[in-house]
Motif scaffolding. Sequence first.
Motif, PDB file in Angstrom:
ATOM      1  N   GLU A 268       3.828   4.567  24.688  1.00  0.00           N
ATOM      2  CA  GLU A 268       4.193   4.222  23.323  1.00  0.00           C
ATOM      3  C   GLU A 268       5.604   3.662  23.258  1.00  0.00           C
ATOM      4  O   GLU A 268       5.884   2.735  22.481  1.00  0.00           O
ATOM      5  CB  GLU A 268       4.063   5.457  22.430  1.00  0.00           C
ATOM      6  CG  GLU A 268       4.087   5.137  20.944  1.00  0.00           C
ATOM      7  CD  GLU A 268       3.600   6.298  20.096  1.00  0.00           C
ATOM      8  OE1 GLU A 268       3.040   6.028  19.027  1.00  0.00           O
ATOM      9  OE2 GLU A 268       3.766   7.463  20.509  1.00  0.00           O
ATOM     10  N   ALA A 269       6.502   4.198  24.086  1.00  0.00           N
ATOM     11  CA  ALA A 269       7.875   3.721  24.108  1.00  0.00           C
ATOM     12  C   ALA A 269       7.939   2.258  24.566  1.00  0.00           C
ATOM     13  O   ALA A 269       8.766   1.477  24.089  1.00  0.00           O
ATOM     14  CB  ALA A 269       8.730   4.590  25.032  1.00  0.00           C
ATOM     15  N   ARG A 270       7.067   1.879  25.487  1.00  0.00           N
ATOM     16  CA  ARG A 270       7.031   0.485  25.920  1.00  0.00           C
ATOM     17  C   ARG A 270       6.647  -0.431  24.764  1.00  0.00           C
ATOM     18  O   ARG A 270       7.164  -1.548  24.630  1.00  0.00           O
ATOM     19  CB  ARG A 270       6.031   0.308  27.066  1.00  0.00           C
ATOM     20  CG  ARG A 270       6.442   0.961  28.370  1.00  0.00           C
ATOM     21  CD  ARG A 270       5.477   0.559  29.485  1.00  0.00           C
ATOM     22  NE  ARG A 270       5.538  -0.862  29.752  1.00  0.00           N
ATOM     23  CZ  ARG A 270       6.374  -1.434  30.590  1.00  0.00           C
ATOM     24  NH1 ARG A 270       7.241  -0.696  31.270  1.00  0.00           N
ATOM     25  NH2 ARG A 270       6.352  -2.736  30.788  1.00  0.00           N
TER      26      ARG A 270
ATOM     27  N   VAL B  83       7.245   0.112  21.588  1.00  0.00           N
ATOM     28  CA  VAL B  83       8.381   0.033  20.673  1.00  0.00           C
ATOM     29  C   VAL B  83       9.398  -0.981  21.174  1.00  0.00           C
ATOM     30  O   VAL B  83       9.957  -1.753  20.383  1.00  0.00           O
ATOM     31  CB  VAL B  83       9.044   1.428  20.517  1.00  0.00           C
ATOM     32  CG1 VAL B  83      10.331   1.326  19.702  1.00  0.00           C
ATOM     33  CG2 VAL B  83       8.083   2.388  19.859  1.00  0.00           C
ATOM     34  N   ARG B  84       9.634  -1.025  22.493  1.00  0.00           N
ATOM     35  CA  ARG B  84      10.581  -1.984  23.041  1.00  0.00           C
ATOM     36  C   ARG B  84      10.076  -3.403  22.904  1.00  0.00           C
ATOM     37  O   ARG B  84      10.833  -4.335  22.777  1.00  0.00           O
ATOM     38  CB  ARG B  84      10.835  -1.682  24.520  1.00  0.00           C
ATOM     39  CG  ARG B  84      11.651  -0.401  24.752  1.00  0.00           C
ATOM     40  CD  ARG B  84      12.363  -0.488  26.097  1.00  0.00           C
ATOM     41  NE  ARG B  84      11.457  -0.758  27.197  1.00  0.00           N
ATOM     42  CZ  ARG B  84      10.849   0.185  27.893  1.00  0.00           C
ATOM     43  NH1 ARG B  84      11.026   1.450  27.579  1.00  0.00           N
ATOM     44  NH2 ARG B  84      10.080  -0.134  28.897  1.00  0.00           N
TER      45      ARG B  84
END
Length: 233
Positions: free
Chosen positions: A228-230, A232-233
């Motif tokens: 999920e963090a990928r 967001v980036r």
Amino acid sequence: MTGKQFSSVWLREPRKATSPGRSREEIVSAALELLDSEGLSGLSMRKLGAKLDAGATSLYWYVANKDELLELAYDEVFGEMIVPAPETVGWRDAASAVAYSMRQVILRHPWTADLIGRLAALGPNALRVTDQMRRSFSLAGFEGIEIDYANATLTAYVFGMTIPEVAWNNSVAQGQIDESSLRESVERLVADYPDLRERVTASAYQDPQAVRAMCFDFGLVSVLDGLEARLVR
């Protein structure tokens, strides 16, 4: 060097039963029982024929060889996996459900751990699971080849956590490891490492199965957080 030409039971139409009560479904069901009770080494066409009260030769009407029989049994196991629609429950819940279900299915049928990476999963149940997982990551926002990368990351986590657990369970079940004596030995060997000694003797570690389940949960949430963090980036 030219490799062996690929063949699969899924590349042809299933043959119709040759006698009343005898069908491919019945044969696969009996094969699953043998595999669950005796493992891969316990499955043979001769044993299966005896279990079904049929000659091994008659089984070759349905499958060309043992590998094709394993393909059918392997796909039957994929049919036990829970694959909720990501459009209904959301991509994270769908991916989590598949991951937890995949782990439980492998633990329930430990012989499958020896087939992962060796036998192509191309049956209808396996393809349904793969398609649902890809849809989950597509819904999350991954695109193109990154859908496959995300899918591979999740399945690699499940396999990496579960296959060693299967190996451990098999060793304990076969009497190759005595857990109590192993614990005593480990405690003695880590005596000079206070932090390790504290963890090994912690009450939580008295229930290895619970620890493995919590560890799997921690890692799965971390993997999904990272994916999920990928996005967001």
